[in-house]
Design a protein around this motif. Structure first.
Motif, PDB file in Angstrom:
ATOM      1  N   VAL A  14       4.966  51.311 -45.826  1.00  0.00           N
ATOM      2  CA  VAL A  14       4.594  49.894 -45.698  1.00  0.00           C
ATOM      3  C   VAL A  14       3.573  49.671 -44.585  1.00  0.00           C
ATOM      4  N   LYS A  56      12.741  54.684 -47.601  1.00  0.00           N
ATOM      5  CA  LYS A  56      13.164  55.786 -48.491  1.00  0.00           C
ATOM      6  C   LYS A  56      12.332  57.029 -48.215  1.00  0.00           C
ATOM      7  N   VAL A 109       8.227  54.211 -49.856  1.00  0.00           N
ATOM      8  CA  VAL A 109       7.258  53.112 -49.676  1.00  0.00           C
ATOM      9  C   VAL A 109       6.721  53.177 -48.247  1.00  0.00           C
ATOM     10  N   PRO A 143      -0.206  38.877 -48.882  1.00  0.00           N
ATOM     11  CA  PRO A 143       0.496  38.602 -50.131  1.00  0.00           C
ATOM     12  C   PRO A 143       1.930  39.103 -50.045  1.00  0.00           C
ATOM     13  N   SER A 144       2.770  38.598 -50.921  1.00  0.00           N
ATOM     14  CA  SER A 144       4.159  39.020 -50.969  1.00  0.00           C
ATOM     15  C   SER A 144       4.222  40.535 -51.164  1.00  0.00           C
ATOM     16  N   GLY A 145       5.105  41.190 -50.433  1.00  0.00           N
ATOM     17  CA  GLY A 145       5.272  42.638 -50.577  1.00  0.00           C
ATOM     18  C   GLY A 145       4.355  43.456 -49.690  1.00  0.00           C
ATOM     19  N   ALA A 146       3.454  42.795 -48.936  1.00  0.00           N
ATOM     20  CA  ALA A 146       2.493  43.535 -48.102  1.00  0.00           C
ATOM     21  C   ALA A 146       3.142  44.110 -46.850  1.00  0.00           C
ATOM     22  N   GLY A 147       4.294  43.550 -46.452  1.00  0.00           N
ATOM     23  CA  GLY A 147       4.991  44.124 -45.305  1.00  0.00           C
ATOM     24  C   GLY A 147       5.113  43.190 -44.116  1.00  0.00           C
ATOM     25  N   LYS A 148       4.912  41.880 -44.333  1.00  0.00           N
ATOM     26  CA  LYS A 148       4.957  40.991 -43.159  1.00  0.00           C
ATOM     27  C   LYS A 148       6.363  40.851 -42.593  1.00  0.00           C
ATOM     28  N   SER A 149       7.387  40.798 -43.457  1.00  0.00           N
ATOM     29  CA  SER A 149       8.753  40.735 -42.921  1.00  0.00           C
ATOM     30  C   SER A 149       9.069  42.021 -42.157  1.00  0.00           C
ATOM     31  N   THR A 150       8.624  43.146 -42.705  1.00  0.00           N
ATOM     32  CA  THR A 150       8.842  44.435 -42.025  1.00  0.00           C
ATOM     33  C   THR A 150       8.214  44.405 -40.633  1.00  0.00           C
TER      34      THR A 150
HETATM   35  P1  ADP Z   1       6.621  40.818 -47.376  1.00  0.00           P
HETATM   36  O1  ADP Z   1       7.422  40.214 -46.274  1.00  0.00           O
HETATM   37  O2  ADP Z   1       5.137  40.850 -47.057  1.00  0.00           O
HETATM   38  O3  ADP Z   1       6.877  40.206 -48.702  1.00  0.00           O
HETATM   39  P2  ADP Z   1       8.305  43.157 -46.972  1.00  0.00           P
HETATM   40  O4  ADP Z   1       8.091  43.579 -45.567  1.00  0.00           O
HETATM   41  O5  ADP Z   1       9.540  42.389 -47.276  1.00  0.00           O
HETATM   42  O6  ADP Z   1       7.008  42.371 -47.489  1.00  0.00           O
HETATM   43  O7  ADP Z   1       8.304  44.450 -47.923  1.00  0.00           O
HETATM   44  C1  ADP Z   1       7.224  45.363 -47.957  1.00  0.00           C
HETATM   45  C2  ADP Z   1       7.510  46.453 -48.974  1.00  0.00           C
HETATM   46  O8  ADP Z   1       8.585  47.270 -48.545  1.00  0.00           O
HETATM   47  C3  ADP Z   1       7.894  45.923 -50.353  1.00  0.00           C
HETATM   48  O9  ADP Z   1       7.312  46.778 -51.316  1.00  0.00           O
HETATM   49  C4  ADP Z   1       9.389  46.034 -50.350  1.00  0.00           C
HETATM   50  O10 ADP Z   1       9.888  46.219 -51.663  1.00  0.00           O
HETATM   51  C5  ADP Z   1       9.644  47.269 -49.507  1.00  0.00           C
HETATM   52  N1  ADP Z   1      10.916  47.203 -48.770  1.00  0.00           N
HETATM   53  C6  ADP Z   1      11.280  46.242 -47.878  1.00  0.00           C
HETATM   54  N2  ADP Z   1      12.504  46.499 -47.350  1.00  0.00           N
HETATM   55  C7  ADP Z   1      12.926  47.656 -47.938  1.00  0.00           C
HETATM   56  C8  ADP Z   1      14.112  48.463 -47.826  1.00  0.00           C
HETATM   57  N3  ADP Z   1      15.108  48.140 -46.981  1.00  0.00           N
HETATM   58  N4  ADP Z   1      14.176  49.580 -48.582  1.00  0.00           N
HETATM   59  C9  ADP Z   1      13.178  49.922 -49.412  1.00  0.00           C
HETATM   60  N5  ADP Z   1      12.031  49.229 -49.568  1.00  0.00           N
HETATM   61  C10 ADP Z   1      11.897  48.101 -48.850  1.00  0.00           C
END
Ligand code: ADP
Length: 227
Positions: free
Chosen positions: A25, A16, A23, A44-51
């Motif tokens: 990340v 965004k 955010v 931790p959850s939300g730290a950005g590992k999936s990203t």
């Molecule tokens: P994790 O895998 O560590 O739980 P994510 O990589 O899924 O973390 O997400 C990291 C942060 O980015 C979170 O705050 C999540 O809400 C935000 N986020 C992830 N994908 C999107 C998206 N497509 N649009 C907006 N925010 C996102």
């Protein structure tokens, strides 16, 4: 030639961008994974590992920084080239297996090979070898619904390995399993990775599993640091 299978340097990711609720990340994430190395990614959850895994896996693009797979800089490559590199070099495992429900274990591992041009006999032989190597040769003709969670995840590992990738990216691969099953299934994954000399980045919350890998990195405030 560098023996780095994956190199991230100064990777930035903002969701965004410029909007309310922006955010930021990843803030200059650096990571080098060498051939045969298995790296734990703890966060931790939300730290950005999936990203981070999506960017490393060419499923998403960074806003800034360098992403190299096998020494090739990927950021400015065409979608077509990124897809080819992903198909030929990378394997993915997720927390939920995402197996195709209407196909057997064997077919789930054979199909990606057929899509890659492998003849059916060779693809089926490899699928059987992979299933045997994770201890479930006898489940080859089962559909996912007729297998336990641990067995389904083992099939997902085999599918990720089907086209002999150089790098495995796994996002909480045993996060959906009870602790005892998680331990056994993780052991099967590590043996498969070691037997094939594959490199891997494996995100996990589980510090005991993280300690069984070669190196453990923590993702904090958008950076990677040695844990
Ligand atoms: P994790 O895998 O560590 O739980 P994510 O990589 O899924 O973390 O997400 C990291 C942060 O980015 C979170 O705050 C999540 O809400 C935000 N986020 C992830 N994908 C999107 C998206 N497509 N649009 C907006 N925010 C996102």
């Amino acid at each position: 030639m560098s023996d780095a299978v994956l190199r991230l340097s100064g990777v930035e990711k903002v969701y965004k961008k410029g909007m309310p609720g922006e955010v930021h990340v990843l803030r200059g994430a650096d990571l080098t994974v060498r051939r045969g190395e298995v790296v734990a990614l703890v966060a931790p959850s939300g730290a950005g590992k999936s990203t981070l895994l999506h960017i490393a896996g060419l499923l998403d693009s960074a806003d800034a920084g360098v992403v190299e797979i096998g020494g090739e800089e990927m950021q400015n490559r065409s979608d077509r080239r990124r897809t080819a590199v992903r198909r030929d070099n990378l394997g993915f495992v997720y927390q939920f297996h995402h197996l195709l429900p209407e196909f057997t274990a064997l077919e789930n591992i054979t199909l990606p090979q057929l899509a890659n041009g492998t003849p059916r006999d060779a693809a089926e032989a490899r699928a059987k070898d992979l299933l045997a190597s994770v201890g479930i040769a006898d489940r080859a003709s089962h559909r996912p619904a007729a297998m336990s969670g641990g067995e389904q995840q083992r099939v997902a590992f085999c599918r990720a390995m089907a086209n002999a990738p150089q790098l495995l990216l796994a996002d909480e691969p045993t996060g959906n399993l009870d602790p005892a099953t998680s331990d056994r299934v993780f052991g099967a994954l590590m043996r498969l990775v070691r037997d094939t000399g594959l490199s891997a980045v494996i995100a996990t919350h589980n510090l005991e599993l993280a300690e069984r890998m070669d190196r453990c990195l923590r993702l904090e405030d958008g950076h990677l640091t040695t844990a």
